[in-house]
Design an enzyme around this catalytic site. Structure first.
Site, PDB file in Angstrom:
ATOM      1  CB  SER A  94      32.936  43.688  40.854  1.00  0.00           C
ATOM      2  OG  SER A  94      33.231  44.424  41.933  1.00  0.00           O
TER       3      SER A  94
ATOM      4  CG  HIS B 263      29.011  42.868  43.200  1.00  0.00           C
ATOM      5  ND1 HIS B 263      29.577  42.257  44.352  1.00  0.00           N
ATOM      6  CD2 HIS B 263      30.193  43.422  42.706  1.00  0.00           C
ATOM      7  CE1 HIS B 263      30.853  42.224  44.377  1.00  0.00           C
ATOM      8  NE2 HIS B 263      31.294  43.060  43.192  1.00  0.00           N
TER       9      HIS B 263
END
Length: 425
Positions: free
Chosen positions: A44, A262
Site C-alpha cells: 500500500s 498511509h
C-alpha cells in the site's frame, strides 16, 4: 532500443535544407511505444490507498491504487511505460509466489523488456501497519481492538532481508537489464513522543519505531546483497511524520476516505522526487542542453517561464535552467525542464504544430525518442522536432515536421555548466 541509443549519439552530416523541404530519403520510423518499460511492485505504501483519483489500471480499485502514487508520478515525468501492480496488503509472498485474491504474483508483470523496477515491500510481512493501528486503537480507549502478535513479528524479521533480496534476484532472472530500486517505507512517528492524532503509549511507540528501523535496515541489507539501488524514503521522511507540521502521512484520525498512517499527496510527491534523484545519480536519467545543428543554438524555454503553454524556442546556448533538459538516454520518453515537459500543442500531429512547455501528463504528445542523425522523434505523429525554415533567429518557436535529416532537426545532448540567470528573450 540499443539502436536508438546509438543513433542519439551520432552526428548526422546533411545538407542545410529548409525544414519545409523534405530530404529525398525518408528517415526510418521510431517505435510508437518508445519509452522505458517500468514495473512498480509493492504494498500500500507504493499503491497509495485513499489518495484520489484511482488509476485506470487493471485491479486498481481492489488494490486501492492511486493515479498520483509515486510510480505514476515518476512514469509521467520520465515518459515511461508503466505497469503498476502494487497492491494494498501485499507481502513479499504476493510479489514472488502466491496470488493475492484473484491477482497473480506481482512478479509476472516483469518481462525481458523491463528496464526499471521500483519495490516497496516487507511492511505487511512484519505487520507494520496492522500493529500501529492496533496499538493506536488500544491507546485511544476503543473496545474490540486487535491484538499484536509480537512473537510472529520477531520470528519474521530475520528472514525479511532474504525475502526482499529474493524479489530483486527474481526480477533480474526475468529482466537482466532492469534497474531495481528498493524504496523504504515512510517514517510514521516522531523520533520521540507521540501526539493526539497518533495515540500510542510510550512503550508501544518505542516498539513501532523499532519495527520501522528494522524494516528500513532489512531493505538496505537486501539492496547491498543484490546491487539494487536503495531509496531511503524512511530517512528523508523523518520530520514529516504523522505528528509533524508538514506530514507526508495521514494520522490515526485522517479525513474521511483517507487511510490511517498511509502516505498523502505530499508524501507521494516527495517519494517521486527521491526516485528521480536516484535515477539521476545512477545514470538512468541525464540532464543536458540540446544543441541544434544550427551552430550556437539550443532548445530553450522562453524567458525560463513555467506557465502552461510557454513556447519552447531556438535560442543562443547559455547554460541556464531554461536549456537544461532531463531525459532517459536511448530509451525515449519526456524531455523535462523547470519541472515541466516538452509538449506538442494540443496533441497535434500535423506539420507545423508548435511545441510548448506543459505539465507532465504521460500523454503521447510529450514523448520523444532519439532518431537517426540526432533527431528527436515524437512517436505519436512520426514527426521530428524542427526549427522552422532552418531559422537562426533567437525566439523562433519550434515545431514538429516530417523527418528529413537536415540541420534544423539535429539536436545533440551536451553537458553544460549551470548558469543561474536566463538571458533576456
Amino acid at each position: 532500443m540499443c539502436a536508438l541509443a546509438a543513433a542519439w549519439a551520432v552526428t548526422f552530416a546533411a545538407p542545410a535544407v529548409s525544414a519545409a523541404e523534405p530530404a529525398s530519403a525518408p528517415v526510418p520510423a521510431v517505435a510508437a511505444d518508445a519509452g522505458t518499460d517500468y514495473v512498480a511492485l509493492g504494498s500500500s505504501f507504493a499503491a497509495g490507498p485513499g489518495i484520489p483519483p484511482l488509476q485506470s489500471s487493471d485491479g486498481a480499485d481492489a488494490c486501492a491504487r492511486s493515479a498520483v502514487n509515486y510510480p505514476s508520478l515518476v512514469a509521467r515525468e520520465i515518459g515511461a511505460d508503466l505497469t503498476d501492480v502494487s497492491c494494498s496488503g501485499a507481502t513479499t509472498g504476493h510479489v514472488l509466489r502466491g496470488p493475492q485474491g484473484t491477482r497473480p504474483p506481482q512478479l509476472q508483470a516483469v518481462t525481458p523488456d523491463t528496464r526499471l523496477v521500483t519495490v516497496t515491500i516487507g511492511g505487511n510481512d512484519v505487520n507494520y501497519l496492522g500493529s500501529i493501528n492496533a496499538y493506536s486503537c488500544q491507546a485511544n480507549g476503543n473496545s474490540g481492538c486487535p491484538t499484536v502478535d509480537r512473537g510472529s513479528i520477531e520470528r519474521t524479521f530475520p528472514e525479511l532481508p532474504g525475502r526482499i533480496a529474493d524479489i530483486v534476484r527474481a526480477v533480474h532472472a526475468v529482466a537482466p537489464e532492469a534497474r531495481v530500486h528498493l524504496v523504504t517505507y515512510f517514517t510514521l512517528l516522531p523520533d520521540s513522543g507521540t501526539c493526539a492524532v497518533a495515540p500510542l503509549t510510550d512503550e508501544q511507540a518505542a516498539y513501532e519505531r523499532s519495527i520501522a528501523a528494522r524494516l528500513a535496515a532489512a531493505t538496505a541489507d537486501a539492496a547491498a546483497a543484490t546491487g539494487a539501488t536503495l531509496v531511503d524514503l524512511a530517512g528523508a521522511s523523518r520530520g514529516h511524520d504523522a505528528c509533524s507540521a508538514n506530514p507526508w502521512v495521514e494520522s490515526y484520525r485522517p479525513a474521511q476516505g483517507r487511510s490511517t498512517y498511509h502516505p498523502n499527496e505530499g508524501g507521494m510527491r516527495a517519494a517521486a522526487d527521491l526516485v528521480h534523484a536516484a535515477l539521476a545519480s545512477g545514470g538512468v536519467t541525464q540532464t543536458a542542453a540540446f544543441r541544434s545543428g544550427i551552430p550556437g543554438k539550443c532548445v530553450d524555454v522562453r524567458n525560463a517561464a513555467t506557465a502552461d503553454g510557454t513556447p519552447v524556442q531556438l535560442y543562443t546556448c547559455n547554460g541556464t535552467a531554461a536549456q537544461r533538459w532531463t531525459h532517459v538516454p536511448g530509451e525515449g520518453g519526456t524531455l523535462r525542464a523547470l519541472g515541466r515537459c516538452l509538449d506538442v500543442t494540443g496533441g497535434g500531429t500535423a506539420n507545423g504544430t508548435k511545441v510548448q512547455l506543459w505539465p507532465c501528463n504521460g500523454t503521447d504528445a510529450q514523448r520523444w525518442a532519439p532518431g537517426p542523425g540526432s533527431s528527436l522523434v515524437n512517436p505519436r505523429s512520426g514527426r521530428c522536432l524542427d526549427d522552422p525554415g532552418s531559422s537562426t533567429a533567437d525566439g523562433t518557436q519550434l515545431q514538429i515536421w516530417d523527418c528529413n535529416g537536415t540541420a534544423a532537426q539535429r539536436w545533440t545532448p551536451s553537458a553544460v555548466p549551470y548558469v543561474a540567470q536566463h538571458a533576456p528573450a
